[in-house]
Design a protein around this motif. Structure first.
Motif: not given
Length: 226
Positions: A73-80, A212-220
């Protein structure tokens, strides 16, 4: 008077008689495109939006290793948010806020810091284990701890610089090509327009990929503290 090539990224450019700066308002323009979530009968745009949300939630859960609506719920709004700002920056006369470290570092640093604080407070032993890769020879252990510590510290900087640099690079190239237009004849001008159109398509892809890369790295990074 000649202007600097980087003046297109100047956040201090004023809109009305140099008294009212409206540049950073482009950061919030994307929220106008988000469909309302409380329609009595869902429209097609709403259905497409929810399908995208579910797909992203599934992708982030694969990285996290378990279902975690709190993190997604944090990462999806961040990506958008990043995607909309990157895309809006491709339109003429719209300020590209995601090309500035002021914005990118403001996104990367608080998220990284919150994950690090959570990890070191709640899972201290797990965080210490990350500093020492399995199978490291005893002689290299002090060096590995230093290398891993530096690698963790520079993460928010690399995230911010990666996003800003990629957005700046394409805009600068388009600006350089556009400045040569007035001195060209019609045949080179036609080739220039086709080249700029191809670069614009490439920049559209870069806007999506970098969000997408920014959000994926934060998720990792978030998955490492659990």
């Amino acid at each position: 008077m000649s202007m600097s090539l980087f003046s297109v990224f100047d956040p201090s450019t004023d809109l009305v008689n140099s008294s009212l700066s409206m540049n950073w308002m482009s950061t919030t323009l994307g929220f106008m495109l988000i469909p309302l979530m409380f329609w009595l009968m869902p429209c097609r745009l709403n259905i497409i939006w929810m399908t995208i949300m579910k797909t992203l939630h599934y992708e982030f859960n694969l990285l996290l290793g378990k279902s975690n609506w709190g993190t997604t719920s944090i990462m999806i709004p961040l990506l958008m948010f990043i995607l909309l700002n990157n895309t809006l920056g491709l339109f003429p006369y719209i300020f590209t806020s995601s090309s500035h470290l002021t914005m990118t570092l403001s996104l990367a640093l608080p998220l990284w810091l919150s994950f690090m604080l959570f990890g070191w407070i709640k899972n201290t032993n797990h965080m210490f284990a990350h500093l020492m890769p399995q199978g490291t020879p005893p002689a290299l252990m002090p060096f590995m701890v230093c290398i891993e510590s530096i690698s963790n510290i520079i993460r928010p900087g690399t995230l911010a610089i990666r996003l800003a640099a990629n957005m700046i690079a394409g805009h600068l190239l388009l600006t350089l090509l556009g400045n040569t237009g007035p001195i060209l004849t019609w045949l080179p001008m036609s080739a220039l327009i086709m080249t700029q159109f191809a670069l614009l398509l490439l920049e559209s892809a870069v806007a999506i990929i970098q969000a997408y890369v920014f959000t994926i790295l934060i998720t990792l990074y978030a998955s490492e503290v659990k």
